[in-house]
Design an enzyme around this catalytic site. Structure first.
Site, PDB file in Angstrom:
ATOM      1  N   TYR A  40      49.314  31.330  39.482  1.00 15.49           N
ATOM      2  CA  TYR A  40      50.098  32.118  38.519  1.00 15.49           C
ATOM      3  C   TYR A  40      51.362  31.390  38.057  1.00 15.49           C
ATOM      4  O   TYR A  40      51.944  31.751  37.034  1.00 15.49           O
ATOM      5  CB  TYR A  40      50.454  33.492  39.109  1.00 15.49           C
ATOM      6  CG  TYR A  40      49.322  34.486  38.961  1.00 15.49           C
ATOM      7  CD1 TYR A  40      49.139  35.190  37.782  1.00 15.49           C
ATOM      8  CD2 TYR A  40      48.402  34.693  39.979  1.00 15.49           C
ATOM      9  CE1 TYR A  40      48.090  36.080  37.617  1.00 15.49           C
ATOM     10  CE2 TYR A  40      47.356  35.582  39.833  1.00 15.49           C
ATOM     11  CZ  TYR A  40      47.201  36.279  38.649  1.00 15.49           C
ATOM     12  OH  TYR A  40      46.160  37.150  38.489  1.00 15.49           O
ATOM     13  N   ASP A  97      45.425  39.786  46.094  1.00 15.11           N
ATOM     14  CA  ASP A  97      44.266  39.028  46.586  1.00 15.11           C
ATOM     15  C   ASP A  97      44.245  37.571  46.134  1.00 15.11           C
ATOM     16  O   ASP A  97      43.362  36.814  46.514  1.00 15.11           O
ATOM     17  CB  ASP A  97      42.955  39.729  46.199  1.00 15.11           C
ATOM     18  CG  ASP A  97      42.687  39.731  44.695  1.00 15.11           C
ATOM     19  OD1 ASP A  97      43.364  39.005  43.954  1.00 15.11           O
ATOM     20  OD2 ASP A  97      41.788  40.462  44.266  1.00 15.11           O
TER      21      ASP A  97
HETATM   22  P1  NAD Z   1      40.190  49.664  35.851  1.00 13.44           P
HETATM   23  O1  NAD Z   1      40.831  50.079  34.576  1.00 13.44           O
HETATM   24  O2  NAD Z   1      38.748  49.378  35.882  1.00 13.44           O
HETATM   25  O3  NAD Z   1      40.479  50.804  36.930  1.00 13.44           O
HETATM   26  C1  NAD Z   1      41.670  51.455  37.079  1.00 13.44           C
HETATM   27  C2  NAD Z   1      41.446  52.958  37.215  1.00 13.44           C
HETATM   28  O4  NAD Z   1      42.731  53.576  37.388  1.00 13.44           O
HETATM   29  C3  NAD Z   1      40.802  53.618  35.991  1.00 13.44           C
HETATM   30  O5  NAD Z   1      39.635  54.308  36.356  1.00 13.44           O
HETATM   31  C4  NAD Z   1      41.892  54.577  35.500  1.00 13.44           C
HETATM   32  O6  NAD Z   1      41.378  55.764  34.944  1.00 13.44           O
HETATM   33  C5  NAD Z   1      42.674  54.832  36.761  1.00 13.44           C
HETATM   34  N1  NAD Z   1      44.015  55.352  36.528  1.00 13.44           N
HETATM   35  C6  NAD Z   1      44.924  54.958  35.604  1.00 13.44           C
HETATM   36  N2  NAD Z   1      46.040  55.675  35.703  1.00 13.44           N
HETATM   37  C7  NAD Z   1      45.855  56.563  36.713  1.00 13.44           C
HETATM   38  C8  NAD Z   1      46.663  57.566  37.291  1.00 13.44           C
HETATM   39  N3  NAD Z   1      47.908  57.819  36.837  1.00 13.44           N
HETATM   40  N4  NAD Z   1      46.157  58.286  38.328  1.00 13.44           N
HETATM   41  C9  NAD Z   1      44.906  58.054  38.777  1.00 13.44           C
HETATM   42  N5  NAD Z   1      44.100  57.104  38.263  1.00 13.44           N
HETATM   43  C10 NAD Z   1      44.569  56.360  37.254  1.00 13.44           C
HETATM   44  O7  NAD Z   1      41.013  48.419  36.373  1.00 13.44           O
HETATM   45  P2  NAD Z   1      40.593  47.210  37.333  1.00 13.44           P
HETATM   46  O8  NAD Z   1      40.447  45.986  36.537  1.00 13.44           O
HETATM   47  O9  NAD Z   1      39.497  47.622  38.214  1.00 13.44           O
HETATM   48  O10 NAD Z   1      41.922  47.023  38.175  1.00 13.44           O
HETATM   49  C11 NAD Z   1      42.519  48.075  38.884  1.00 13.44           C
HETATM   50  C12 NAD Z   1      43.896  47.676  39.332  1.00 13.44           C
HETATM   51  O11 NAD Z   1      43.831  46.759  40.408  1.00 13.44           O
HETATM   52  C13 NAD Z   1      44.727  46.988  38.258  1.00 13.44           C
HETATM   53  O12 NAD Z   1      46.082  47.376  38.393  1.00 13.44           O
HETATM   54  C14 NAD Z   1      44.590  45.540  38.607  1.00 13.44           C
HETATM   55  O13 NAD Z   1      45.605  44.738  38.087  1.00 13.44           O
HETATM   56  C15 NAD Z   1      44.672  45.653  40.098  1.00 13.44           C
HETATM   57  N6  NAD Z   1      44.235  44.483  40.845  1.00 13.44           N
HETATM   58  C16 NAD Z   1      45.159  43.925  41.652  1.00 13.44           C
HETATM   59  C17 NAD Z   1      44.845  42.851  42.405  1.00 13.44           C
HETATM   60  C18 NAD Z   1      45.914  42.259  43.253  1.00 13.44           C
HETATM   61  O14 NAD Z   1      45.771  41.145  43.695  1.00 13.44           O
HETATM   62  N7  NAD Z   1      47.015  42.964  43.525  1.00 13.44           N
HETATM   63  C19 NAD Z   1      43.567  42.317  42.353  1.00 13.44           C
HETATM   64  C20 NAD Z   1      42.626  42.894  41.522  1.00 13.44           C
HETATM   65  C21 NAD Z   1      42.969  44.005  40.768  1.00 13.44           C
HETATM   66  C1  G6P Z   2      43.763  38.041  40.902  1.00 18.87           C
HETATM   67  C2  G6P Z   2      45.129  38.629  41.026  1.00 18.87           C
HETATM   68  C3  G6P Z   2      45.183  40.034  40.642  1.00 18.87           C
HETATM   69  C4  G6P Z   2      44.431  40.268  39.355  1.00 18.87           C
HETATM   70  C5  G6P Z   2      43.008  39.838  39.587  1.00 18.87           C
HETATM   71  C6  G6P Z   2      42.024  40.148  38.502  1.00 18.87           C
HETATM   72  O1  G6P Z   2      42.975  38.295  42.016  1.00 18.87           O
HETATM   73  O2  G6P Z   2      45.718  38.473  42.258  1.00 18.87           O
HETATM   74  O3  G6P Z   2      46.502  40.455  40.608  1.00 18.87           O
HETATM   75  O4  G6P Z   2      44.509  41.603  38.972  1.00 18.87           O
HETATM   76  O5  G6P Z   2      43.028  38.494  39.796  1.00 18.87           O
HETATM   77  O6  G6P Z   2      42.325  39.598  37.304  1.00 18.87           O
HETATM   78  P1  G6P Z   2      41.386  39.865  36.076  1.00 18.87           P
HETATM   79  O7  G6P Z   2      42.015  39.113  34.981  1.00 18.87           O
HETATM   80  O8  G6P Z   2      40.036  39.365  36.469  1.00 18.87           O
HETATM   81  O9  G6P Z   2      41.394  41.368  35.875  1.00 18.87           O
HETATM   82 MN    MN Z   3      47.567  39.757  42.506  1.00 22.43          MN
END
Ligand code: NAD
Ligand code: G6P
Ligand code: MN
Length: 441
Positions: free
Chosen positions: A264, A170
């Site tokens: 990044y 995102d």
């Molecule tokens: P979070 O810890 O609040 O939520 C993650 C959830 O995943 C937790 O509830 C955890 O119990 C669960 N989990 C962990 N291992 C698991 C497994 N093996 N099977 C099922 N569930 C499992 O984290 P968050 O801050 O909400 O972020 C979630 C994910 O989204 C992270 O990997 C974060 O980096 C990613 N993210 C990516 C982007 C992007 O741009 N690609 C943007 C925002 C968040």
């Molecule tokens: C950005 C990135 C993600 C990252 C997110 C949240 O949107 O693209 O990959 O996980 O920020 O970052 P934060 O540090 O707020 O968990």
């Molecule tokens: Mn990302």
């Protein structure tokens, strides 16, 4: 109109409620019949799920809502799996950030050694999701946000090359919304972009409006003054540490004035400054534990207690809109142009075919087609060659259980000054990742 069934994997995530709200707000263009949550932490998920159950019921009682930790129940009868796992949760993110800092190296969730450590934890469980999906709902798509998306994407490319999985991020769309607002447009959808790179490692080469007028110079004028900071409360990335990253947009423009850089790149090109200014005892993980995580869980508890979601602060955001747009494009063949992480195969003509790159793609019912971004300059190509080698070595190291390859992966990261420092960081990571990593020999 087709109605979809959506499973959110990582149901206990801080982003889940936002996606649920977005799904509800989008029912006219993307109707849903079922929303399900899946997590392996029942207690964490329940707190989010009980609030989501109330939100869904108040919005439309006809939409079925359920949550489970059982794979068969969760993955049966779904059209989309929207994945956002954080393997090891915030406790391990804290290690990913603090261990490199201890050795004078950038400690970040997705970049450098922290990203590699997280990648070696994520890849197994993500492959697990793919396999559950293919077993119980073989026609479904897995739309994956789980980080580190670059290493996860290389892992799924290597291990499940024919699976219906799309890895996304995102950050570019959030930055595009900032750019759009900075020049007086409503949002990113008023712009058409050309972009190339790897995940969390890319550049915009062209931004135009839909009449073909160039917007780059106007946007650069803003970024040259104040980076990607803006003077509005809109958008997701507003905390102090994010503002640092947003400000860095200005220095990144000095380093590459032809293009606009993803924030990044700061961690690679401004590593010394990042380390110097970081609070090494209180990192981004701590900030979230005391901030976003607390707020989301407190609001979910409030909704459950009040038995109504009226007046809730839980809301949709760019993150949620992007993944729902993707599901919509795949369902209704909208041919929307979206930035996805895909195997290169010539999209960047002077870069390896088998690299997972991030470029604009046209998305429709049968999947996506990457657009050709042509030749890239030596500076970007050199940086990307080094970074992709690091990502590939991480996955090879995981597959083979090879200490040597994971060590080389860390050594290859531009954030790490020497093989010796890479080894010291790796040895510390092995200690704390025993539960998650394969044994490295
Ligand atoms: P979070 O810890 O609040 O939520 C993650 C959830 O995943 C937790 O509830 C955890 O119990 C669960 N989990 C962990 N291992 C698991 C497994 N093996 N099977 C099922 N569930 C499992 O984290 P968050 O801050 O909400 O972020 C979630 C994910 O989204 C992270 O990997 C974060 O980096 C990613 N993210 C990516 C982007 C992007 O741009 N690609 C943007 C925002 C968040
Ligand atoms: C950005 C990135 C993600 C990252 C997110 C949240 O949107 O693209 O990959 O996980 O920020 O970052 P934060 O540090 O707020 O968990
Ligand atoms: Mn990302």
């Amino acid at each position: 109109m087709k109605k979809s069934s959506v499973l959110i994997a990582g149901g206990g995530s801080t982003y889940t409620a936002g996606i649920v709200v977005m799904l509800l707000e989008s029912v006219k263009e993307f109707p849903v019949r079922k929303i399900k949550l899946y997590d392996n932490d029942a207690e964490r998920q329940q707190k989010v799920a009980e609030a989501c159950a109330i939100i869904v019921k108040e919005y439309d009682p006809e939409i079925e809502f359920s949550y489970s930790t059982d794979p068969e129940e969760s993955f049966t009868d779904v059209d989309f799996v929207m994945a956002q796992l954080r393997v090891g949760k915030y406790a391990m993110r804290e290690q990913d950030e603090k261990i490199p800092f201890k050795h004078g190296v950038v400690g970040q969730e997705t970049c450098g050694p922290g990203g590699i450590a997280y990648g070696l934890r994520s890849i197994g469980p993500i492959i697990g999701l793919v396999d559950y999906m293919e077993k119980y709902s073989p026609d479904a798509w897995l739309l994956n946000y789980s980080n580190p998306a670059a290493i996860v994407a290389e892992g799924t490319r290597r291990l499940r090359p024919n699976s219906k999985i799309i890895n996304i991020c995102d950050m570019p769309i959030c930055l595009e919304d900032i750019m759009a607002r900075a020049i007086g447009l409503q949002n990113r959808k008023a712009m058409e972009v050309r972009y190339f790179g790897l995940n969390h490692f890319g550049w915009w080469t062209s931004i135009k409006d839909h009449d073909g007028n160039d917007l780059m110079e106007k946007i650069k004028a803003h970024v040259g003054k104040q980076g990607y900071t803006e003077n509005t409360p809109a958008g997701q990335h507003k905390e102090a540490s994010w503002l640092d990253a947003m400000r860095a947009g200005k220095e990144l423009l000095d380093i590459e004035p032809k293009f606009l850089s993803n924030t990044y790149l700061k961690y690679y090109l401004m590593a010394d400054e990042t380390v110097a200014h970081a609070n090494k005892e209180y990192t981004r993980a701590n900030e979230i534990i005391d901030g976003r995580e607390k707020e989301v869980f407190a609001e979910c508890a409030r909704i459950v207690e009040a038995k109504t979601a009226k007046g809730t602060t839980l809301h949709s955001n760019e993150h949620a809109s992007f993944i729902v747009d993707l599901a919509k494009a795949l369902t209704f063949n909208t041919k929307e142009r979206m930035l996805l992480i895909t195997e290169n195969n010539g999209a960047i003509s002077n870069f390896s075919d088998d690299a997972m790159v991030e470029v604009p793609c046209i998305v429709g019912k049968n999947g996506y087609e990457p657009l050709t971004m042509g030749k890239i300059p030596t500076f970007q190509k050199g940086l990307m060659e080094q970074q992709i080698a690091s990502e590939k070595l991480a996955i090879e190291g995981w597959i083979e259980g090879s200490y040597q390859k994971v060590w080389q992966s860390l050594t290859m990261s531009k954030t790490v000054p020497s093989a010796k420092v890479a080894k010291d960081i790796l040895d510390d990571f092995i200690e704390v990742n025993k539960e998650f990593w394969p044994e490295l020999k």
